[in-house]
Scaffold this motif. Structure first.
Motif, PDB file in Angstrom:
ATOM      1  N   ILE A 175      -6.461   1.190 -49.565  1.00  7.23           N
ATOM      2  CA  ILE A 175      -7.670   1.586 -48.791  1.00  7.23           C
ATOM      3  C   ILE A 175      -7.781   0.096 -47.841  1.00  7.23           C
ATOM      4  CG2 ILE A 175      -9.582   2.947 -48.584  1.00  7.23           C
ATOM      5  CD1 ILE A 175      -7.253   4.613 -48.759  1.00  7.23           C
ATOM      6  N   MET A 176      -7.719  -0.315 -46.941  1.00  8.12           N
ATOM      7  CA  MET A 176      -8.349  -1.147 -46.389  1.00  8.12           C
ATOM      8  C   MET A 176      -9.465  -1.105 -45.377  1.00  8.12           C
ATOM      9  SD  MET A 176      -6.188  -3.447 -47.395  1.00  8.12           S
ATOM     10  CE  MET A 176      -6.655  -5.394 -46.204  1.00  8.12           C
ATOM     11  N   HIS A 177      -9.881   0.223 -45.159  1.00 13.56           N
ATOM     12  CA  HIS A 177     -11.076  -0.061 -44.303  1.00 13.56           C
ATOM     13  C   HIS A 177     -11.798   1.413 -44.648  1.00 13.56           C
ATOM     14  CE1 HIS A 177      -9.923  -3.546 -41.499  1.00 13.56           C
ATOM     15  NE2 HIS A 177      -9.263  -3.028 -41.381  1.00 13.56           N
ATOM     16  N   LYS A 178     -13.284   1.327 -45.207  1.00  6.63           N
ATOM     17  CA  LYS A 178     -13.455   2.461 -45.481  1.00  6.63           C
ATOM     18  C   LYS A 178     -14.037   4.021 -44.438  1.00  6.63           C
ATOM     19  CE  LYS A 178     -13.943   1.477 -49.983  1.00  6.63           C
ATOM     20  NZ  LYS A 178     -13.127   0.002 -49.596  1.00  6.63           N
ATOM     21  N   VAL A 179     -13.693   5.675 -44.614  1.00  6.65           N
ATOM     22  CA  VAL A 179     -13.503   6.314 -43.379  1.00  6.65           C
ATOM     23  C   VAL A 179     -14.652   6.141 -43.598  1.00  6.65           C
ATOM     24  CG1 VAL A 179     -13.174   8.073 -45.703  1.00  6.65           C
ATOM     25  CG2 VAL A 179     -12.691   8.466 -43.690  1.00  6.65           C
ATOM     26  N   PRO A 180     -15.303   6.294 -42.141  1.00  4.35           N
ATOM     27  CA  PRO A 180     -16.310   6.701 -41.321  1.00  4.35           C
ATOM     28  C   PRO A 180     -17.381   8.411 -41.612  1.00  4.35           C
ATOM     29  CG  PRO A 180     -15.467   6.587 -39.496  1.00  4.35           C
ATOM     30  CD  PRO A 180     -14.263   6.307 -40.607  1.00  4.35           C
TER      31      PRO A 180
END
Length: 297
Positions: free
Chosen positions: A286-291
């Motif tokens: 996971i590179m970017h966290k889910v908003p």
């Protein structure tokens, strides 16, 4: 093991993100040993200093990552003790992972075989109780009541006390209640392992409706025909490891072979399948966290 990077710029609509989550339980040998040790210390203050036993660590779930999209129905399979229920509790926020994080776009609704209904009440009364307990208003309950009874398919048994129901009848009623509120994320833990073809048909229709309404469904089940019929994707857990995450047909084929070898006590052949699945598994980073709503850290 191949590696896949999940970038949120390319993800359409994630419902649940599991980011390197793991769970290790710390247990006392003998179950209630901590209580017994505490009683000893109270009875002999200043004399017993080392009575409390050391904690034992149990690795229920090893670090894993996955992304569940809106519109998916995901079957979760594995032998007893594989980590299925632990993963579902992490997703629902009932426990916090000892490593990693879990995120969800809304609060998941979890339905298990031990869902809190009252055995001495009739099925109809339990429908009212269950729906109100989930936060449904009287007006919403009145508008959905007949549909719940139809989905449960209990006919005249709906007027009998729930304690008289078989496990299959109870599972049908619980599913009908839980699915009535159109949850964005629905978790069914061992709730649909029983039921005839007619009920599975109604269940599939309702789960298809939930997915079309941008819902996401997790189904934990030992019934492989149920998983194959109802799910668009499966996750296979074994001894806390994620062995497979993908389309059902391929995963179920190898899972059936794996369990067959184990039943025949052919451990070597089973281990070869296990190694194969781990080698083929695409690891998600996971590179970017889910908003959205953060469930646990």
């Amino acid at each position: 093991m191949d590696e896949m990077t999940e970038d949120w710029s390319s993800v359409s609509s994630p419902a649940v993100v599991v980011d390197g989550a793991a769970m290790t339980y710390r247990l006392h040998p003998g179950g209630n040993a901590e209580t017994r040790a505490g009683l000893i210390l109270k009875r002999f203050p200043g004399r017993v200093r080392n009575a409390e036993p050391s904690l034992k660590e149990v690795r229920a779930l090893k670090p894993l990552s996955l992304v569940a999209q809106h519109g998916e129905s995901i079957g979760v399979i594995g032998l007893n003790g594989s980590g299925k229920s632990t993963l579902m509790k992490l997703i629902c926020g009932k426990i916090k992972p000892t490593e990693g994080s879990v995120y969800a776009s809304s609060t998941p609704i979890m339905l298990g075989v031990s869902a809190a209904l009252v055995p001495d009440l009739s099925g109809k009364d339990n429908v009212v109780l269950g729906c109100l307990a989930m936060g449904m208003t009287r007006e919403e309950l009145n508008s959905k009541y007949d549909g719940i009874l139809e989905l449960a398919g209990l006919q005249s048994a709906i007027d009998l006390p729930m304690r008289s129901y078989s496990s299959g009848m109870s599972a049908r009623l619980r599913f009908a209640i839980a699915a009535s509120i159109n949850p964005e994320i629905l978790v069914l833990d061992e709730a649909l392992n029983t039921g005839d073809d007619e009920f599975r048909g109604r269940t599939k229709h309702r789960m298809d409706e939930l997915r079309k309404e941008a819902g996401c469904v997790f189904l934990v089940s030992h019934s492989l025909p149920t998983v194959q019929q109802l799910c668009t994707r499966i996750i296979w857990l074994d001894k806390g490891d994620l062995l497979y995450d993908g389309e059902p047909a391929y995963g179920l084929k190898w899972y059936k072979r794996y369990t067959k070898f184990l039943s025949e006590k052919d451990v070597e052949s089973a281990q070869r399948i296990r190694r194969r699945m781990l080698k083929e598994l695409q690891e998600v980073r996971i590179m970017h966290k889910v908003p959205g709503r953060r469930k646990s850290t």
